[in-house]
Scaffold this motif. Structure first.
Motif, PDB file in Angstrom:
ATOM      1  N   SER A 173       0.813  -1.216   0.000  1.00 16.92           N
ATOM      2  CA  SER A 173       0.000   0.000   0.000  1.00 16.92           C
ATOM      3  C   SER A 173       0.850   1.272   0.000  1.00 16.92           C
ATOM      4  O   SER A 173       0.310   2.363  -0.091  1.00 16.92           O
ATOM      5  N   THR A 174       2.142   1.130   0.124  1.00 18.96           N
ATOM      6  CA  THR A 174       2.998   2.305   0.274  1.00 18.96           C
ATOM      7  C   THR A 174       3.944   2.413  -0.915  1.00 18.96           C
ATOM      8  O   THR A 174       4.487   1.405  -1.363  1.00 18.96           O
ATOM      9  N   TRP A 175       4.117   3.634  -1.382  1.00 21.02           N
ATOM     10  CA  TRP A 175       4.864   3.832  -2.634  1.00 21.02           C
ATOM     11  C   TRP A 175       6.311   3.380  -2.556  1.00 21.02           C
ATOM     12  O   TRP A 175       6.908   2.979  -3.537  1.00 21.02           O
ATOM     13  N   ASN A 176       6.908   3.461  -1.342  1.00 21.03           N
ATOM     14  CA  ASN A 176       8.353   3.156  -1.282  1.00 21.03           C
ATOM     15  C   ASN A 176       8.629   1.672  -1.031  1.00 21.03           C
ATOM     16  O   ASN A 176       9.751   1.296  -0.755  1.00 21.03           O
ATOM     17  N   ILE A 177       7.551   0.839  -1.106  1.00 26.06           N
ATOM     18  CA  ILE A 177       7.743  -0.594  -0.895  1.00 26.06           C
ATOM     19  C   ILE A 177       7.290  -1.357  -2.138  1.00 26.06           C
ATOM     20  O   ILE A 177       6.161  -1.190  -2.601  1.00 26.06           O
TER      21      ILE A 177
END
Ligand SMILES: *[C@@H]1O[C@H](CO)[C@@H](O)[C@H](O)[C@H]1NC(C)=O
Ligand SMILES: *[C@@H]1O[C@H](CO)[C@@H](O)[C@H](O)[C@H]1NC(C)=O
Ligand SMILES: *[C@@H]1O[C@H](CO)[C@@H](O)[C@H](O)[C@H]1NC(C)=O
Ligand SMILES: *[C@@H]1O[C@H](CO)[C@@H](O)[C@H](O)[C@H]1NC(C)=O
Length: 353
Positions: free
Chosen positions: A70-74
């Protein structure tokens, strides 16, 4: 419209709920989990630009065909043996809310199951924050005008000129302030500055003895320390100026007195101060006149009176005039701080009158 809004709220709250395993078997899973809470033990270090998790063990999946975070950096993926891998790029510490010591990355992994269902896996990853940011003050020096130590006066001064220190490390939810020994105040932590992602923090000045009169300038070093490992510090100064009375101002740049040969001395007008003789203790003095003849200034019923105190001697005919300096001094009755102002006194010698 309203119905779909209500529906979306219900759907949202359902999808946010951690379904207990009792509700039913997961359509697909990671590491054999029967609940949808995935706790990773391998930490991410703030100084690594990218970390692949896990790196000390495997996370086998079951009936999973794809995965998304859900997170852009993952970036989440499956390796060829269907093990779950996550590639986590460094967070921008300046842009993430600081939280305190046990900061964890929290996000949702959406597992796409082979039978078409999806499973939301709430995932946490420990975060190891090296203390790579040093706290710093908003100013190299904070100056306050205070006559005494009252809590309310400190608060008012700090509202006008707050002491703020910044620390970007996400695990430093608080800072420690200290100040060099002085008899008037201590510096304590004053809370987070709202809207700064917990990065900026107030310091508070607290009187040691409320109401103590500050009679001299105070200038002390103040330190801010973060609670990282190892702790880092920086300094600023606190200066407290007790206000001096205003400079006494005479209404005229000079005043004229007349000395006649019969020994009579009279002023054209009495010297006057702009503010008058009011709150401050006022004194007046005449200097640098002539050693042949002394003049004195006194205050009587709010008037500045100049009197002659000498015999008519040679000096009367030796000089056409004398130039003296008239000084007024305001002294604060409480702090004993003072300030002075001058005017000139010209004494004309009337040789033929
Ligand atoms: C997938 O399988 C699970 C049971 O393993 C079941 O509960 C679910 O309804 C299935 N989903 C679909 C879309 O068939
Ligand atoms: C995976 O799918 C197989 C075959 O449909 C099923 O037997 C098994 O229970 C499933 N596992 C999970 C964890 O849903
Ligand atoms: C304190 O912070 C200032 C401003 O960020 C920095 O320039 C200075 O080097 C720091 N002082 C110390 C002693 O590290
Ligand atoms: C002295 O002389 C001045 C000027 O002539 C005069 O005004 C004043 O009244 C005299 N004083 C006395 C005491 O005679």
């Amino acid at each position: 419209m309203i119905l779909s809004y209500i529906f979306s709220i219900i759907f949202f709250s359902l999808s946010r709920t951690n379904f207990p395993s009792a509700l039913g078997k997961l359509s697909c899973t990671v590491n054999g989990l029967t609940h949808n809470y995935l706790a990773i033990t391998d930490p991410v270090y703030d100084t690594d630009s990218e970390t692949t998790i896990p790196y000390t063990y495997h996370l086998p999946t079951e009936n999973v065909s794809g995965v998304q975070a859900s997170t852009w950096n993952i970036r989440a993926s499956l390796d060829q043996n269907k093990n779950l891998l996550m590639s986590i790029s460094a967070i921008n510490e300046k842009g993430v809310q600081s939280q305190g010591k046990d900061y964890h990355l929290k996000f949702v992994l959406t597992l796409r199951c082979t039978n078409g269902s999806t499973v939301s896996m709430n995932t946490v990853v420990p975060f190891v924050d090296s203390n790579n940011h040093q706290p710093f003050f908003s100013k190299p020096k904070y100056v306050y005008n205070l006559i005494s130590t009252y809590e309310e006066d400190f608060k008012r001064q700090l509202e006008l000129n707050p002491i703020v220190a910044t620390d970007y490390d996400v695990t430093n939810g608080e800072l420690v302030f200290d100040v060099q020994g002085n008899e008037y105040f201590k510096v304590l932590y004053g809370g987070v500055v709202p809207g700064t992602l917990n990065k900026k923090h107030f310091a508070q000045l607290v009187p040691k003895f409320p109401g103590k009169i500050i009679t001299k300038k105070v200038e002390v070093i103040m330190t801010v320390t973060d609670i990282g490992n190892p702790p880092k510090s920086n300094t600023s100064k606190v200066v407290i100026n007790p206000p001096s009375p205003p400079t006494p101002a005479f209404k005229k740049p000079f005043y004229v007195g007349h000395l006649y040969k019969n020994g009579t001395f009279e002023m054209s007008e009495n010297p006057e101060l702009e503010e008058g003789v009011t709150y401050y203790q006022t004194s007046v003095q005449i200097e640098s006149c002539s050693y042949y003849c002394n003049y004195y200034a006194t205050i009587s019923e709010g008037q500045i009176i100049i009197v002659k105190n000498c015999n008519m001697g040679d000096s009367f005919y030796r000089f056409n005039y004398l130039a003296c300096s008239l000084t007024a001094k305001y002294t604060d009755p409480i702090t004993k701080l003072f300030s002075t102002g001058n005017t000139a006194l010209i004494v004309e010698h009337h040789h033929n009158l």
